[in-house]
Design a protein around this motif. Structure first.
Motif, mmCIF file in Angstrom:
data_model
loop_
_atom_site.group_PDB
_atom_site.id
_atom_site.type_symbol
_atom_site.label_atom_id
_atom_site.label_comp_id
_atom_site.label_asym_id
_atom_site.label_seq_id
_atom_site.Cartn_x
_atom_site.Cartn_y
_atom_site.Cartn_z
ATOM 1 N N ALA A 37 2.909 4.231 -1.628
ATOM 2 C CA ALA A 37 3.382 3.854 -2.961
ATOM 3 C C ALA A 37 3.747 2.375 -3.014
ATOM 4 C CB ALA A 37 4.578 4.717 -3.353
ATOM 5 N N CYS A 38 4.401 1.883 -1.957
ATOM 6 C CA CYS A 38 4.773 0.463 -1.906
ATOM 7 C C CYS A 38 3.529 -0.423 -1.848
ATOM 8 C CB CYS A 38 5.671 0.195 -0.706
ATOM 9 S SG CYS A 38 7.316 0.930 -0.830
ATOM 10 N N LEU A 39 2.543 -0.030 -1.044
ATOM 11 C CA LEU A 39 1.304 -0.809 -0.951
ATOM 12 C C LEU A 39 0.564 -0.818 -2.292
ATOM 13 C CD1 LEU A 39 -0.072 0.317 2.545
ATOM 14 C CD2 LEU A 39 1.136 -1.792 1.980
ATOM 15 N N LEU A 40 0.534 0.332 -2.957
ATOM 16 C CA LEU A 40 -0.125 0.416 -4.260
ATOM 17 C C LEU A 40 0.569 -0.473 -5.277
ATOM 18 C CD1 LEU A 40 -2.248 1.671 -6.109
ATOM 19 C CD2 LEU A 40 -0.665 3.586 -6.507
ATOM 20 N N LEU A 41 1.889 -0.497 -5.243
ATOM 21 C CA LEU A 41 2.643 -1.351 -6.159
ATOM 22 C C LEU A 41 2.310 -2.826 -5.920
ATOM 23 C CD1 LEU A 41 4.796 -1.762 -8.316
ATOM 24 C CD2 LEU A 41 6.528 -1.674 -6.507
ATOM 25 N N LEU A 42 2.202 -3.204 -4.662
ATOM 26 C CA LEU A 42 1.850 -4.592 -4.337
ATOM 27 C C LEU A 42 0.464 -4.941 -4.860
ATOM 28 C CD1 LEU A 42 3.172 -4.839 -0.665
ATOM 29 C CD2 LEU A 42 4.127 -5.953 -2.692
ATOM 30 N N ILE A 43 -0.476 -4.016 -4.740
ATOM 31 C CA ILE A 43 -1.833 -4.264 -5.236
ATOM 32 C C ILE A 43 -1.832 -4.430 -6.749
ATOM 33 C CG2 ILE A 43 -4.113 -3.215 -5.535
ATOM 34 C CD1 ILE A 43 -3.768 -1.975 -2.756
ATOM 35 N N VAL A 44 -1.084 -3.564 -7.439
ATOM 36 C CA VAL A 44 -0.999 -3.671 -8.903
ATOM 37 C C VAL A 44 -0.421 -5.023 -9.304
ATOM 38 C CG1 VAL A 44 0.119 -2.749 -10.965
ATOM 39 C CG2 VAL A 44 -0.848 -1.187 -9.261
ATOM 40 N N LEU A 45 0.643 -5.445 -8.626
ATOM 41 C CA LEU A 45 1.240 -6.749 -8.919
ATOM 42 C C LEU A 45 0.234 -7.871 -8.653
ATOM 43 C CD1 LEU A 45 4.821 -6.315 -7.383
ATOM 44 C CD2 LEU A 45 4.195 -6.355 -9.807
ATOM 45 N N GLY A 46 -0.542 -7.727 -7.585
ATOM 46 C CA GLY A 46 -1.545 -8.733 -7.269
ATOM 47 C C GLY A 46 -2.634 -8.815 -8.322
ATOM 48 N N LEU A 47 -3.084 -7.656 -8.804
ATOM 49 C CA LEU A 47 -4.120 -7.633 -9.844
ATOM 50 C C LEU A 47 -3.610 -8.255 -11.139
ATOM 51 C CD1 LEU A 47 -5.664 -4.088 -9.262
ATOM 52 C CD2 LEU A 47 -6.696 -6.299 -8.709
ATOM 53 N N LEU A 48 -2.330 -8.038 -11.434
ATOM 54 C CA LEU A 48 -1.745 -8.618 -12.639
ATOM 55 C C LEU A 48 -1.670 -10.145 -12.542
ATOM 56 C CD1 LEU A 48 1.168 -6.099 -13.375
ATOM 57 C CD2 LEU A 48 -1.012 -6.327 -14.585
ATOM 58 N N ARG A 49 -1.588 -10.653 -11.302
ATOM 59 C CA ARG A 49 -1.530 -12.093 -11.096
ATOM 60 C C ARG A 49 -2.926 -12.706 -10.955
ATOM 61 N NH1 ARG A 49 3.387 -14.273 -9.482
ATOM 62 N NH2 ARG A 49 2.327 -15.854 -8.238
ATOM 63 N N ARG A 50 -3.925 -11.901 -11.149
ATOM 64 C CA ARG A 50 -5.321 -12.332 -11.173
ATOM 65 C C ARG A 50 -5.881 -12.608 -9.772
ATOM 66 N NH1 ARG A 50 -8.023 -17.246 -14.735
ATOM 67 N NH2 ARG A 50 -10.192 -16.633 -14.407
ATOM 68 N N VAL A 51 -6.662 -11.659 -9.286
ATOM 69 C CA VAL A 51 -7.342 -11.782 -8.002
ATOM 70 C C VAL A 51 -8.720 -12.393 -8.250
ATOM 71 C CG1 VAL A 51 -8.329 -10.479 -6.072
ATOM 72 C CG2 VAL A 51 -6.128 -9.806 -7.041
ATOM 73 N N PRO A 52 -9.204 -13.298 -7.384
ATOM 74 C CA PRO A 52 -10.547 -13.866 -7.557
ATOM 75 C C PRO A 52 -11.591 -12.777 -7.700
ATOM 76 C CG PRO A 52 -9.363 -15.016 -5.810
ATOM 77 C CD PRO A 52 -8.510 -13.843 -6.197
ATOM 78 N N SER A 53 -12.368 -12.800 -8.797
ATOM 79 C CA SER A 53 -13.311 -11.721 -9.089
ATOM 80 C C SER A 53 -14.377 -11.500 -8.019
ATOM 81 C CB SER A 53 -13.970 -11.970 -10.452
ATOM 82 O OG SER A 53 -14.575 -13.251 -10.499
#
Length: 216
Positions: A37-53
């Motif tokens: 759950a913690c790792l998934l939350l980090l990924i969601v936060l990362g996607l919201l900050r825009r990951v290089p496509s």
């Protein structure tokens, strides 16, 4: 972003430690769920900050490289751990009151869930954000080396934070992590490392199933 990843991992480790008494009453998979759950939350936060496509693109070569590299890494791990002189791993070592359920969670989680979440955090967020930050200051090659070592160290720390892993296990994890970082840099995409991680974990799960059948 790297700071967020580090804080998230620390909180994940602390939460897992706090839940150890619950695990002792027959719910060992609870710690896994909290970590995921913690790792998934980090990924969601990362996607919201825009990951290089380009990082999220997937090509056939990613699958080929991933499977081949995953098998090679598992063979190397077996050699380093002296697997030729060791018995097959057994699913029955997984504890808990509901042994079959816990074993199923461990196997399916290690093959389908953990590789995606861990690669997303360590080779996606930590590696890339660290590289982008350092490249402006020290140049491409030094930034790549430093970011690979930093993200790999975080990966090893997460897997050894329970204190039950020795130096040999930590070294194997470090080799895995650094190799997967190299694959991400070589392709510019994350899916190769995901496929390699899936293959690496899946081969061990197959050995566990074979060991369980062989041991009756």
């Amino acid at each position: 972003m790297l700071t967020i990843v580090m804080i998230g991992l620390v909180l994940s480790a602390c939460a897992a430690r706090l839940l150890m008494p619950i695990a002792g009453f027959g719910f060992p998979s609870t710690q896994l769920f909290v970590t995921w759950a913690c790792l998934l939350l980090l990924i969601v936060l990362g996607l919201l900050r825009r990951v290089p496509s380009p990082l999220l693109l997937c090509r056939t070569t990613d699958l080929l490289w991933g499977v081949g590299l995953g098998l090679a890494l598992r063979i190397l791990q077996g050699f380093l751990s002296g697997a030729n002189s060791s018995p097959f791993p057994d699913l029955r070592v997984v504890g808990g009151a509901n042994q079959f359920t816990e074993a199923a969670v461990a196997v399916l989680g290690s093959v389908l869930v953990a590789p995606v979440l861990e690669e997303g955090v360590f080779r996606g967020l930590a590696l890339v954000s660290c590289y982008v930050y350092l490249r402006r200051r020290v140049g491409g090659v030094p930034a790549a080396i430093a970011s690979a070592l930093i993200s790999s160290a975080l990966f090893v720390l997460m897997h050894t934070s329970g204190g039950s892993s020795g130096i040999e296990s930590a070294l194997q994890l470090l080799i895995l992590a650094v190799t997967l970082c190299g694959l991400v840099f070589a392709t510019g995409r994350i899916w190769g490392s995901i496929f390699a991680h899936v293959t690496y974990n899946a081969t061990f799960s197959v050995l566990m199933i074979v060991g369980s059948i062989a041991n009756g």
